[in-house]
Enzyme design. Structure first.
Site, mmCIF file in Angstrom:
data_model
loop_
_atom_site.group_PDB
_atom_site.id
_atom_site.type_symbol
_atom_site.label_atom_id
_atom_site.label_comp_id
_atom_site.label_asym_id
_atom_site.label_seq_id
_atom_site.Cartn_x
_atom_site.Cartn_y
_atom_site.Cartn_z
ATOM 1 N N ILE A 112 1.101 -1.088 -0.091
ATOM 2 C CA ILE A 112 0.134 0.129 0.089
ATOM 3 C C ILE A 112 0.528 1.194 -0.232
ATOM 4 C CG2 ILE A 112 -1.607 1.531 1.289
ATOM 5 C CD1 ILE A 112 -2.983 -0.931 2.365
ATOM 6 N N ARG B 11 -3.852 2.027 10.871
ATOM 7 C CA ARG B 11 -4.847 1.584 11.985
ATOM 8 C C ARG B 11 -4.660 2.527 12.887
ATOM 9 N NH1 ARG B 11 -6.198 -1.882 9.398
ATOM 10 N NH2 ARG B 11 -6.169 -3.981 10.111
ATOM 11 N N ASP C 53 -8.204 8.219 8.325
ATOM 12 C CA ASP C 53 -9.548 6.886 7.775
ATOM 13 C C ASP C 53 -10.220 5.976 8.598
ATOM 14 O OD1 ASP C 53 -11.275 5.588 5.179
ATOM 15 O OD2 ASP C 53 -9.987 4.017 5.157
ATOM 16 N N GLU D 275 -12.804 2.446 17.393
ATOM 17 C CA GLU D 275 -13.540 2.265 15.907
ATOM 18 C C GLU D 275 -15.127 1.405 16.288
ATOM 19 O OE1 GLU D 275 -12.518 1.477 11.971
ATOM 20 O OE2 GLU D 275 -10.587 2.264 12.562
ATOM 21 N N HIS E 244 -13.493 4.345 6.965
ATOM 22 C CA HIS E 244 -12.387 2.913 7.205
ATOM 23 C C HIS E 244 -13.201 2.649 5.585
ATOM 24 C CE1 HIS E 244 -10.539 -0.109 9.729
ATOM 25 N NE2 HIS E 244 -9.888 0.146 7.850
ATOM 26 N N ILE E 245 -13.079 3.711 4.939
ATOM 27 C CA ILE E 245 -13.354 3.244 3.138
ATOM 28 C C ILE E 245 -12.039 2.866 2.363
ATOM 29 C CG2 ILE E 245 -15.965 4.293 3.803
ATOM 30 C CD1 ILE E 245 -14.317 6.713 1.921
ATOM 31 N N GLY E 246 -11.207 2.183 2.935
ATOM 32 C CA GLY E 246 -9.949 2.020 2.387
ATOM 33 C C GLY E 246 -9.917 1.686 1.097
ATOM 34 N N SER E 247 -10.290 0.450 1.520
ATOM 35 C CA SER E 247 -10.568 -0.390 0.451
ATOM 36 C C SER E 247 -12.318 -0.772 -0.430
ATOM 37 C CB SER E 247 -10.602 -1.916 1.161
ATOM 38 O OG SER E 247 -11.375 -2.255 2.237
#
Length: 331
Positions: free
Chosen positions: A170, A250, A274, A279, A297-300
């Site tokens: 990444i 994280r 993100d 969470e 938390h929309i990275g993927s």
């Protein structure tokens, strides 16, 4: 850590019982129903360990995500379990030593989400540097009075140093995109990359050295207990005054109180986040700041990526059933 023994997984060829802790994409769920005797957490709520064990007690395969905690007590409560398949690259939510000791295979989803996460990393970076939240709010509120020479001045990117903490797949995908914006790429890893992977990026042997050189810090290191709180007040103070921090990794790598204080004082210009500790219970201090751009938390989170992650788990489980070693097996 990977066991060479695959004989215990032959039963996976016989339409094994499986439990799905979170909803996957429709295409992947349809494929799972074809291959498994599947029970599903229909309301998609995050399950605490005790409830997960209660629902999945007879499962031979358990599909989880980063929101489920699988420690030794939970694994001990799942006596039929042969394999855990996590829809994530990170695996700090799973006790791998306990899984290996119990003869449970653990699969994850490396490689296929690097591009999607790198895209979101750049979105966070751009919005933090160019005051995206404030601009959007100004237009939506109706308060915008038109263009002005000093309105919402942000940080330009050309020639600035982007320090990437964690130059894995990444991190390297982020670096590739960052170069197109004229950023100079520096990085800190446990070890220096081969030149073909580094692509000219400058290596720092210590995290402190990277921080001191960075105008923008990109946190892309894998989650690990040893890294919790590694970006504390002392380390944030090493960044150049007016620097920007982006976290795509994280949440618990960053000390929330320290980051909020740095953003309020002006030590940091802005942040793009993100991921968060605890969470979905985000520290309320972030909501009070205009210089933080937040995403859930929309990275993927693209259809293509989540489908690819699901199929990677399916392919890995089918390899186990055939007596082969999956490339995405952790233990």
């Amino acid at each position: 850590m990977i066991s060479e023994n695959t004989s215990d997984f032959k039963s996976l060829a016989e339409r094994p019982r499986a439990y799905l802790c979170r909803r996957f994409t429709p295409a992947v769920e349809a494929a799972l129903r074809e291959r498994f005797d599947l029970a599903v957490n229909e309301d998609d709520a995050i399950l605490p360990p005790e409830e997960m064990v209660r629902r999945a007690r007879d499962a031979q395969v358990l599909f989880v995500t980063a929101t489920e905690s699988l420690r030794a007590p939970a694994l001990a409560g799942l006596p039929q379990l042969k394999a855990v398949a996590t829809l994530s690259v990170g695996h700090d939510h799973i006790d791998l030593q306990a899984a290996q000791a119990a003869g449970i295979a653990v699969l994850h989803t490396p490689d296929v989400l690097s591009d999607a996460c790198a895209d979101v990393a750049m979105m966070l970076l751009l919005n933090a540097c160019r005051r995206g939240l404030e601009g959007d709010r100004l237009v939506r509120s109706g308060a915008w009075q038109g263009w002005a020479p000093t309105q919402l001045l942000g940080m330009g990117l050309q020639g600035k140093v982007l320090g990437i903490f964690g130059m894995g797949r990444i991190g390297r995908a982020i670096a590739e995109r960052a170069r197109g914006f004229g950023l100079q790429v520096h990085y800190h890893n446990r070890s220096r990359l081969e030149p073909t992977l580094a692509q000219g990026a400058s290596y720092h042997a210590t995290l402190d050295g990277l921080l001191a050189a960075s105008d923008i810090l990109m946190v892309a290191a894998p989650g690990a207990p040893a890294l919790r709180g590694v970006l504390d007040a002392g380390r944030l103070a090493l960044l150049r005054r007016g620097a920007v921090l982006v976290n795509i990794s994280r949440g618990d790598l960053v000390d929330d109180e320290a980051l909020i204080a740095a953003l309020r004082s002006g030590q940091l210009r802005a942040a793009g986040l993100d991921v968060f500790a605890n969470e979905p219970r985000v520290h309320p201090g972030y909501r009070e700041l205009d210089n933080v751009f937040l995403t859930p938390h929309i990275g993927s989170a693209t259809e293509e990526t989540r489908d690819a992650m699901g199929w990677l788990l399916i392919d890995g489980l089918e390899a186990l059933a055939d007596g082969r070693q999956p490339t995405n097996r952790l233990c």
